[in-house]
Design a protein around this motif. Structure first.
Motif, PDB file in Angstrom:
ATOM      1  N   TRP A 137      66.914 -14.611  25.815  1.00 25.99           N
ATOM      2  CA  TRP A 137      65.743 -15.591  24.502  1.00 25.99           C
ATOM      3  C   TRP A 137      65.491 -16.593  24.635  1.00 25.99           C
ATOM      4  O   TRP A 137      66.820 -17.550  25.217  1.00 25.99           O
ATOM      5  CB  TRP A 137      66.358 -14.947  23.398  1.00 25.99           C
ATOM      6  CG  TRP A 137      66.504 -13.378  22.865  1.00 25.99           C
ATOM      7  CD1 TRP A 137      67.245 -12.499  22.579  1.00 25.99           C
ATOM      8  CD2 TRP A 137      64.799 -12.816  22.878  1.00 25.99           C
ATOM      9  NE1 TRP A 137      66.710 -11.290  22.516  1.00 25.99           N
ATOM     10  CE2 TRP A 137      65.348 -11.596  22.024  1.00 25.99           C
ATOM     11  CE3 TRP A 137      64.176 -13.295  21.892  1.00 25.99           C
ATOM     12  CZ2 TRP A 137      64.229 -11.017  21.332  1.00 25.99           C
ATOM     13  CZ3 TRP A 137      62.836 -12.727  21.565  1.00 25.99           C
ATOM     14  CH2 TRP A 137      63.129 -11.555  21.458  1.00 25.99           C
ATOM     15  N   MET A 138      64.554 -16.963  25.471  1.00 25.22           N
ATOM     16  CA  MET A 138      64.793 -18.388  25.329  1.00 25.22           C
ATOM     17  C   MET A 138      62.983 -19.422  24.737  1.00 25.22           C
ATOM     18  O   MET A 138      62.411 -18.428  23.718  1.00 25.22           O
ATOM     19  CB  MET A 138      63.970 -18.542  26.731  1.00 25.22           C
ATOM     20  CG  MET A 138      64.633 -18.605  27.986  1.00 25.22           C
ATOM     21  SD  MET A 138      64.542 -18.003  29.795  1.00 25.22           S
ATOM     22  CE  MET A 138      66.207 -18.810  29.848  1.00 25.22           C
ATOM     23  N   GLN A 139      63.854 -20.902  24.227  1.00 25.01           N
ATOM     24  CA  GLN A 139      61.842 -21.569  23.488  1.00 25.01           C
ATOM     25  C   GLN A 139      62.379 -22.935  24.294  1.00 25.01           C
ATOM     26  O   GLN A 139      62.922 -23.235  24.896  1.00 25.01           O
ATOM     27  CB  GLN A 139      62.690 -20.928  21.641  1.00 25.01           C
ATOM     28  CG  GLN A 139      63.989 -21.890  21.430  1.00 25.01           C
ATOM     29  CD  GLN A 139      63.727 -21.825  20.146  1.00 25.01           C
ATOM     30  OE1 GLN A 139      64.254 -20.689  19.788  1.00 25.01           O
ATOM     31  NE2 GLN A 139      63.828 -23.109  19.847  1.00 25.01           N
ATOM     32  N   CYS A 140      61.418 -23.296  23.818  1.00 24.08           N
ATOM     33  CA  CYS A 140      60.910 -24.677  23.715  1.00 24.08           C
ATOM     34  C   CYS A 140      59.820 -25.221  23.095  1.00 24.08           C
ATOM     35  O   CYS A 140      59.274 -24.292  22.229  1.00 24.08           O
ATOM     36  CB  CYS A 140      60.477 -25.187  25.481  1.00 24.08           C
ATOM     37  SG  CYS A 140      58.815 -24.756  25.653  1.00 24.08           S
ATOM     38  N   SER A 141      60.319 -26.813  22.656  1.00 25.04           N
ATOM     39  CA  SER A 141      59.176 -27.100  22.283  1.00 25.04           C
ATOM     40  C   SER A 141      57.822 -26.954  23.008  1.00 25.04           C
ATOM     41  O   SER A 141      57.440 -28.197  24.601  1.00 25.04           O
ATOM     42  CB  SER A 141      59.315 -28.676  21.453  1.00 25.04           C
ATOM     43  OG  SER A 141      60.389 -28.293  20.146  1.00 25.04           O
TER      44      SER A 141
END
Ligand code: SF4
Length: 282
Positions: A137-141
């Motif tokens: 699971w990955m995320q960024c702005s």
């Protein structure tokens, strides 16, 4: 309805908005959001993802053992250990699996199909890769938003390039070019943006879909500058979704399969697909 604009934007949500603003509203309303119900195809999809995660994890299968890996044994082992949901460690019992597949014979047939699918993919895949990440699971702005997703695999191709992959276990896509696929579905651009921000050394980002059953790949390469333009487009679409207040239904080709068809204000305008049967003439 209890619609709330999501704090994290997943590709499925933005995809729903691009298809139809009313669908996006339903997707983000906890009172009406369609519940996921496991079916034989989704079970096989999970198995294939789990098997490839294990197969490419060098801690579980060293690179020099990949070629001789017993895929049948791997799938049978995983088959009995598939979790019922991502928030529980409980596995499907033999009785529940029989009910899901309809019979033990049908369960076996799906299992053998999964083994054949992976063997076929592996026979044509590059077995020397060492992934940077697997099923994470990955995320960024991006701008004022957060985009997120579970990325199947990220490979390092060189000192300055990476590849970002999503596995598909179903049929081939309707469109036969990545440019057309990503116009309708922002999953690949979103994953490429996240990967490029989390691995900033990469100046070139290849991203694509791997159709396991057919060993067919649809991919695209972006430089960092090109991906910045893609990011601006994604931000623009998210802003549009956020500012949307009327959530009008937008009839599209996928309406016949929409989870919200029964509550759709335009349901009477939807033409059922394939309603006309033309018998064979031979
Ligand atoms: S059936 Fe079609 S128009 Fe209605 S909500 Fe679903 S996608 Fe939108």
């Amino acid at each position: 309805m209890a619609y709330i604009f999501p704090g994290k934007i997943f590709p499925s949500a933005l995809n729903a908005y691009i298809q139809c603003p009313f669908k996006f509203k339903c997707h983000n309303d906890k009172d009406v959001k369609a519940e996921f119900i496991e079916n034989p195809e989704s079970f096989v999809g999970k198995i294939v993802h789990l098997a490839l995660e294990n197969f490419f994890d060098i801690k579980k299968v060293p690179i020099n053992e990949r070629k001789d890996q017993d895929i049948g044994q791997m799938i049978r082992h995983l088959w009995a250990r598939v979790p019922k949901s991502s928030w529980s460690s409980a596995c499907w019992s033999a009785k529940e699996r029989k009910e899901l597949f309809g019979s033990t014979e049908q369960e076996k047939a799906f299992g053998l199909k999964a083994i054949a699918m992976i063997k076929n993919y592996i026979s044509k895949a590059d077995l020397s890769i060492v992934p940077l990440s697997l099923e994470d699971w990955m995320q960024c702005s991006v701008g004022e938003f957060v985009i997120a997703g579970k990325i199947d695999r990220i490979d390092q191709d060189s000192e300055s390039s990476i590849s970002v992959w999503d596995y598909k276990t179903g049929k081939l896509p309707f469109y036969d070019s990545i440019e057309k696929i990503i116009k309708d579905d922002p999953q690949i651009p979103i994953y490429a943006i996240i990967a490029s921000k989390l691995y900033p050394f990469a100046k070139k980002i290849k991203a694509g879909l791997i159709y396991i059953q057919y060993s067919k790949i649809y991919d695209i390469i972006w430089t960092k500058d090109e991906l910045e333009e893609v990011e601006n487009e994604i931000i623009k679409t998210i802003r549009e979704a956020k500012d949307n207040t009327d959530f009008s239904p937008r009839i599209n080709n996928l309406c016949p399969w929409c989870d919200y068809k029964n509550i759709c204000p335009d349901k009477d305008k939807i033409k059922e697909k394939d309603s006309k049967i033309e018998e064979v003439i031979w």
